[in-house]
Design a protein around this motif. Structure first.
Motif, PDB file in Angstrom:
ATOM      1  N   TRP A   1       1.030  -0.850  -0.254  1.00 26.88           N
ATOM      2  CA  TRP A   1       0.115  -0.116   0.282  1.00 26.88           C
ATOM      3  C   TRP A   1       1.179   1.410  -0.288  1.00 26.88           C
ATOM      4  O   TRP A   1       0.528   2.118  -0.653  1.00 26.88           O
ATOM      5  CB  TRP A   1      -1.122  -0.460   1.446  1.00 26.88           C
ATOM      6  CG  TRP A   1      -1.552   1.098   1.833  1.00 26.88           C
ATOM      7  CD1 TRP A   1      -1.869   2.109   2.717  1.00 26.88           C
ATOM      8  CD2 TRP A   1      -2.587   1.680   0.158  1.00 26.88           C
ATOM      9  NE1 TRP A   1      -2.574   3.341   2.071  1.00 26.88           N
ATOM     10  CE2 TRP A   1      -3.284   2.419   0.616  1.00 26.88           C
ATOM     11  CE3 TRP A   1      -3.312   1.121  -0.690  1.00 26.88           C
ATOM     12  CZ2 TRP A   1      -4.080   3.706   0.436  1.00 26.88           C
ATOM     13  CZ3 TRP A   1      -4.449   1.910  -1.102  1.00 26.88           C
ATOM     14  CH2 TRP A   1      -5.542   3.024  -0.634  1.00 26.88           C
ATOM     15  N   ILE A   2       1.952   1.060   1.343  1.00 24.52           N
ATOM     16  CA  ILE A   2       2.976   2.460   1.036  1.00 24.52           C
ATOM     17  C   ILE A   2       3.422   2.060  -0.842  1.00 24.52           C
ATOM     18  O   ILE A   2       3.209   3.900  -0.826  1.00 24.52           O
ATOM     19  CB  ILE A   2       4.066   2.151   1.821  1.00 24.52           C
ATOM     20  CG1 ILE A   2       3.498   2.130   3.197  1.00 24.52           C
ATOM     21  CG2 ILE A   2       5.174   3.343   2.066  1.00 24.52           C
ATOM     22  CD1 ILE A   2       3.817   1.760   4.932  1.00 24.52           C
ATOM     23  N   LYS A   3       3.752   1.394  -1.342  1.00 24.55           N
ATOM     24  CA  LYS A   3       4.912   1.637  -2.089  1.00 24.55           C
ATOM     25  C   LYS A   3       3.561   1.972  -3.787  1.00 24.55           C
ATOM     26  O   LYS A   3       4.255   2.680  -4.479  1.00 24.55           O
ATOM     27  CB  LYS A   3       5.190   0.057  -2.805  1.00 24.55           C
ATOM     28  CG  LYS A   3       6.500  -0.460  -1.903  1.00 24.55           C
ATOM     29  CD  LYS A   3       6.900  -1.468  -2.532  1.00 24.55           C
ATOM     30  CE  LYS A   3       6.104  -2.397  -2.495  1.00 24.55           C
ATOM     31  NZ  LYS A   3       7.010  -3.866  -2.660  1.00 24.55           N
TER      32      LYS A   3
ATOM     33  N   VAL B   1      -0.881   5.562  -8.865  1.00 21.96           N
ATOM     34  CA  VAL B   1      -2.191   6.809  -8.505  1.00 21.96           C
ATOM     35  C   VAL B   1      -3.079   7.155  -9.276  1.00 21.96           C
ATOM     36  O   VAL B   1      -4.452   6.834  -9.725  1.00 21.96           O
ATOM     37  CB  VAL B   1      -1.899   7.843  -7.455  1.00 21.96           C
ATOM     38  CG1 VAL B   1      -3.444   8.376  -7.308  1.00 21.96           C
ATOM     39  CG2 VAL B   1      -1.023   7.286  -6.471  1.00 21.96           C
ATOM     40  N   TRP B   2      -2.818   8.250 -10.262  1.00 22.86           N
ATOM     41  CA  TRP B   2      -3.302   8.372 -11.867  1.00 22.86           C
ATOM     42  C   TRP B   2      -4.767   7.701 -12.676  1.00 22.86           C
ATOM     43  O   TRP B   2      -5.450   7.776 -12.609  1.00 22.86           O
ATOM     44  CB  TRP B   2      -2.466   9.611 -11.991  1.00 22.86           C
ATOM     45  CG  TRP B   2      -2.237  10.944 -11.827  1.00 22.86           C
ATOM     46  CD1 TRP B   2      -0.812  11.331 -11.056  1.00 22.86           C
ATOM     47  CD2 TRP B   2      -3.046  12.292 -11.516  1.00 22.86           C
ATOM     48  NE1 TRP B   2      -1.094  12.406 -10.137  1.00 22.86           N
ATOM     49  CE2 TRP B   2      -2.548  12.952 -10.430  1.00 22.86           C
ATOM     50  CE3 TRP B   2      -3.839  12.478 -11.190  1.00 22.86           C
ATOM     51  CZ2 TRP B   2      -3.199  14.049 -10.534  1.00 22.86           C
ATOM     52  CZ3 TRP B   2      -4.932  13.514 -11.259  1.00 22.86           C
ATOM     53  CH2 TRP B   2      -4.727  14.600 -10.231  1.00 22.86           C
ATOM     54  N   THR B   3      -3.324   6.824 -12.781  1.00 22.49           N
ATOM     55  CA  THR B   3      -3.887   5.423 -13.582  1.00 22.49           C
ATOM     56  C   THR B   3      -5.048   4.736 -13.074  1.00 22.49           C
ATOM     57  O   THR B   3      -6.392   4.921 -13.961  1.00 22.49           O
ATOM     58  CB  THR B   3      -2.818   4.973 -14.528  1.00 22.49           C
ATOM     59  OG1 THR B   3      -1.471   5.261 -14.836  1.00 22.49           O
ATOM     60  CG2 THR B   3      -3.978   3.557 -15.138  1.00 22.49           C
ATOM     61  N   THR B   4      -4.776   4.883 -11.533  1.00 19.71           N
ATOM     62  CA  THR B   4      -5.767   4.533 -11.295  1.00 19.71           C
ATOM     63  C   THR B   4      -7.306   5.442 -10.669  1.00 19.71           C
ATOM     64  O   THR B   4      -8.804   4.853 -10.746  1.00 19.71           O
ATOM     65  CB  THR B   4      -5.745   3.406  -9.572  1.00 19.71           C
ATOM     66  OG1 THR B   4      -5.091   2.586  -8.958  1.00 19.71           O
ATOM     67  CG2 THR B   4      -6.590   3.373  -8.813  1.00 19.71           C
ATOM     68  N   LEU B   5      -7.445   6.512 -10.502  1.00 20.39           N
ATOM     69  CA  LEU B   5      -8.021   7.337 -10.412  1.00 20.39           C
ATOM     70  C   LEU B   5      -8.796   7.512 -11.715  1.00 20.39           C
ATOM     71  O   LEU B   5     -10.363   7.621 -12.443  1.00 20.39           O
ATOM     72  CB  LEU B   5      -7.836   8.683 -10.033  1.00 20.39           C
ATOM     73  CG  LEU B   5      -7.296   8.956  -8.650  1.00 20.39           C
ATOM     74  CD1 LEU B   5      -6.696  10.327  -8.445  1.00 20.39           C
ATOM     75  CD2 LEU B   5      -8.008   8.609  -7.632  1.00 20.39           C
ATOM     76  N   ALA B   6      -7.431   7.722 -12.751  1.00 14.82           N
ATOM     77  CA  ALA B   6      -8.886   7.797 -14.511  1.00 14.82           C
ATOM     78  C   ALA B   6      -9.690   6.298 -14.197  1.00 14.82           C
ATOM     79  O   ALA B   6     -10.324   6.635 -15.075  1.00 14.82           O
ATOM     80  CB  ALA B   6      -7.606   7.401 -15.521  1.00 14.82           C
ATOM     81  N   THR B   7      -9.490   5.106 -13.929  1.00 14.95           N
ATOM     82  CA  THR B   7     -10.027   3.980 -13.996  1.00 14.95           C
ATOM     83  C   THR B   7     -11.199   4.034 -13.477  1.00 14.95           C
ATOM     84  O   THR B   7     -12.553   3.791 -14.227  1.00 14.95           O
ATOM     85  CB  THR B   7      -9.058   2.824 -13.006  1.00 14.95           C
ATOM     86  OG1 THR B   7      -7.956   2.532 -13.791  1.00 14.95           O
ATOM     87  CG2 THR B   7     -10.233   1.904 -13.518  1.00 14.95           C
ATOM     88  N   ALA B   8     -11.626   5.186 -12.234  1.00 17.21           N
ATOM     89  CA  ALA B   8     -12.788   5.005 -10.756  1.00 17.21           C
ATOM     90  C   ALA B   8     -13.405   6.827 -12.795  1.00 17.21           C
ATOM     91  O   ALA B   8     -14.829   6.337 -12.714  1.00 17.21           O
ATOM     92  CB  ALA B   8     -12.488   5.892 -10.177  1.00 17.21           C
ATOM     93  N   VAL B   9     -12.748   7.423 -12.566  1.00 22.31           N
ATOM     94  CA  VAL B   9     -13.623   8.418 -13.361  1.00 22.31           C
ATOM     95  C   VAL B   9     -14.169   7.727 -15.101  1.00 22.31           C
ATOM     96  O   VAL B   9     -14.744   8.230 -15.067  1.00 22.31           O
ATOM     97  CB  VAL B   9     -12.474   9.734 -13.799  1.00 22.31           C
ATOM     98  CG1 VAL B   9     -13.100  10.475 -14.396  1.00 22.31           C
ATOM     99  CG2 VAL B   9     -12.005  10.130 -12.406  1.00 22.31           C
TER     100      VAL B   9
ATOM    101  N   ALA C   1      -0.483  -4.691 -13.594  1.00 22.67           N
ATOM    102  CA  ALA C   1       0.636  -4.632 -14.916  1.00 22.67           C
ATOM    103  C   ALA C   1       2.187  -4.301 -14.126  1.00 22.67           C
ATOM    104  O   ALA C   1       2.879  -4.834 -14.063  1.00 22.67           O
ATOM    105  CB  ALA C   1      -0.019  -5.197 -16.293  1.00 22.67           C
ATOM    106  N   LEU C   2       1.641  -3.289 -13.962  1.00 21.46           N
ATOM    107  CA  LEU C   2       2.546  -1.687 -13.231  1.00 21.46           C
ATOM    108  C   LEU C   2       2.854  -2.097 -11.754  1.00 21.46           C
ATOM    109  O   LEU C   2       3.361  -1.812 -11.561  1.00 21.46           O
ATOM    110  CB  LEU C   2       2.084  -0.152 -13.630  1.00 21.46           C
ATOM    111  CG  LEU C   2       1.784  -0.303 -15.266  1.00 21.46           C
ATOM    112  CD1 LEU C   2       0.777   1.244 -15.146  1.00 21.46           C
ATOM    113  CD2 LEU C   2       2.426  -0.227 -16.063  1.00 21.46           C
ATOM    114  N   LEU C   3       1.420  -2.731 -11.264  1.00 22.62           N
ATOM    115  CA  LEU C   3       1.451  -3.222  -9.482  1.00 22.62           C
ATOM    116  C   LEU C   3       3.099  -3.737  -9.774  1.00 22.62           C
ATOM    117  O   LEU C   3       4.354  -3.610  -9.122  1.00 22.62           O
ATOM    118  CB  LEU C   3       0.403  -3.864  -9.377  1.00 22.62           C
ATOM    119  CG  LEU C   3       0.947  -3.772  -7.654  1.00 22.62           C
ATOM    120  CD1 LEU C   3       0.883  -2.054  -7.496  1.00 22.62           C
ATOM    121  CD2 LEU C   3      -0.542  -4.402  -7.294  1.00 22.62           C
ATOM    122  N   ILE C   4       3.841  -4.711 -10.685  1.00 19.73           N
ATOM    123  CA  ILE C   4       4.734  -5.214 -10.076  1.00 19.73           C
ATOM    124  C   ILE C   4       6.041  -5.298 -11.416  1.00 19.73           C
ATOM    125  O   ILE C   4       6.986  -5.223 -11.283  1.00 19.73           O
ATOM    126  CB  ILE C   4       4.694  -6.703 -10.083  1.00 19.73           C
ATOM    127  CG1 ILE C   4       5.899  -7.506 -10.788  1.00 19.73           C
ATOM    128  CG2 ILE C   4       4.104  -7.454 -11.591  1.00 19.73           C
ATOM    129  CD1 ILE C   4       5.325  -8.659  -9.794  1.00 19.73           C
TER     130      ILE C   4
END
Length: 257
Positions: free
Chosen positions: A21-23, A31-39, A80-83
């Motif tokens: 979570w910290i990483k 973070v921005w790609t995740t926010l785009a997923t929601a928006v 995918a980017l997570l690792i």
């Protein structure tokens, strides 16, 4: 002479999850790609309702969640980017030095991406459905059946995120992993008709196919996304994704890095 006792501290699953979570929060692009997923689903609902670009046989649920398909692809990219991001920066060595239990590390990443995508997708897609319903003319289109479909739609985002993580673990390169996972999402529906009677299994094996069934869009025909129902399609996709994650876990444990 003083005796110094060295102990090896190994983080368990809760500690590994906290580290992930910290990483995740420390990488701005994630973070921005995740926010785009929601928006994206919300913006798609506003666009479709404002232009009234629904088919006559479409539903408010299907029309409002039209943009949930590209949003689901973004969820897979985040997985995918997570690792692969750690492989690209070389910090994966530090991660495995701090916690040599590689299966635990991968399980923590899978839990994080699944929980994050499920919650975000549930909120985003529910909001998109409500906005689409409020903006469209009352009674012009059927409402569809949002419950329990919205919970299944959120689950399909979680599955897509885990699929991206599994592919990223196997490929280890960001560009290659993103290309591969997008292909995995799209190719089953494109190649399904080539397999005759097996089309229902081939075309329905992608999270995108399960999603299109769940949002009840008029485009989710048997010819394009398989003839399985929405929930059997989701279960099939979840099973295939779990098998791929197990394969990725075995590959990760057998590598030097």
């Amino acid at each position: 002479m003083a005796t110094v006792t060295l102990t090896t501290a190994r983080a368990g699953f809760p500690g590994a999850l906290a580290h992930e979570w910290i990483k995740f929060n420390s990488v701005r692009s994630m973070v921005w790609t995740t926010l785009a997923t929601a928006v994206v689903p919300v913006l798609g609902a506003v666009f479709v309702a404002a232009t009234e670009s629904l088919q006559p046989d479409d539903t408010v649920l299907g029309g409002s969640l039209t943009a949930s398909v590209p949003a689901q692809m973004l969820a897979a990219v985040v997985g995918a980017l997570l690792i692969t991001g750690e492989y690209g920066s070389g910090t994966v060595r530090t991660t495995f030095a701090a916690n040599p239990r590689r299966a635990t590390v991968l399980a923590a990443k899978a839990t994080l991406i699944a929980a994050l995508m499920y919650v975000l997708a549930l909120i985003s897609c529910t909001l998109a459905y409500l906005i689409g319903g409020a903006m469209l003319d009352n009674g012009q289109y059927a409402q569809g059946e949002p419950l329990p479909a919205l919970f299944g739609i959120a689950a399909s985002f979680a599955v897509a995120g885990i699929l991206g993580l599994a592919v990223g673990t196997l490929v280890r390169h960001s560009a290659g992993a993103v290309t591969t996972v997008i292909g995995v999402l799209l190719l089953p529906s494109l190649l399904g008709p080539l397999f005759g009677d097996a089309q229902r299994w081939i075309a329905g094996v992608s999270p995108t196919s399960a999603l299109e069934k769940l949002i009840q869009t008029s485009d989710a025909t048997a010819e394009t996304v398989g003839s399985l129902g929405p929930w059997p399609s989701l279960l099939l996709v979840a099973g295939c994704t779990a098998a791929l994650l197990l394969l990725a876990t075995g590959a990760l444990r057998g590598r030097d890095v």
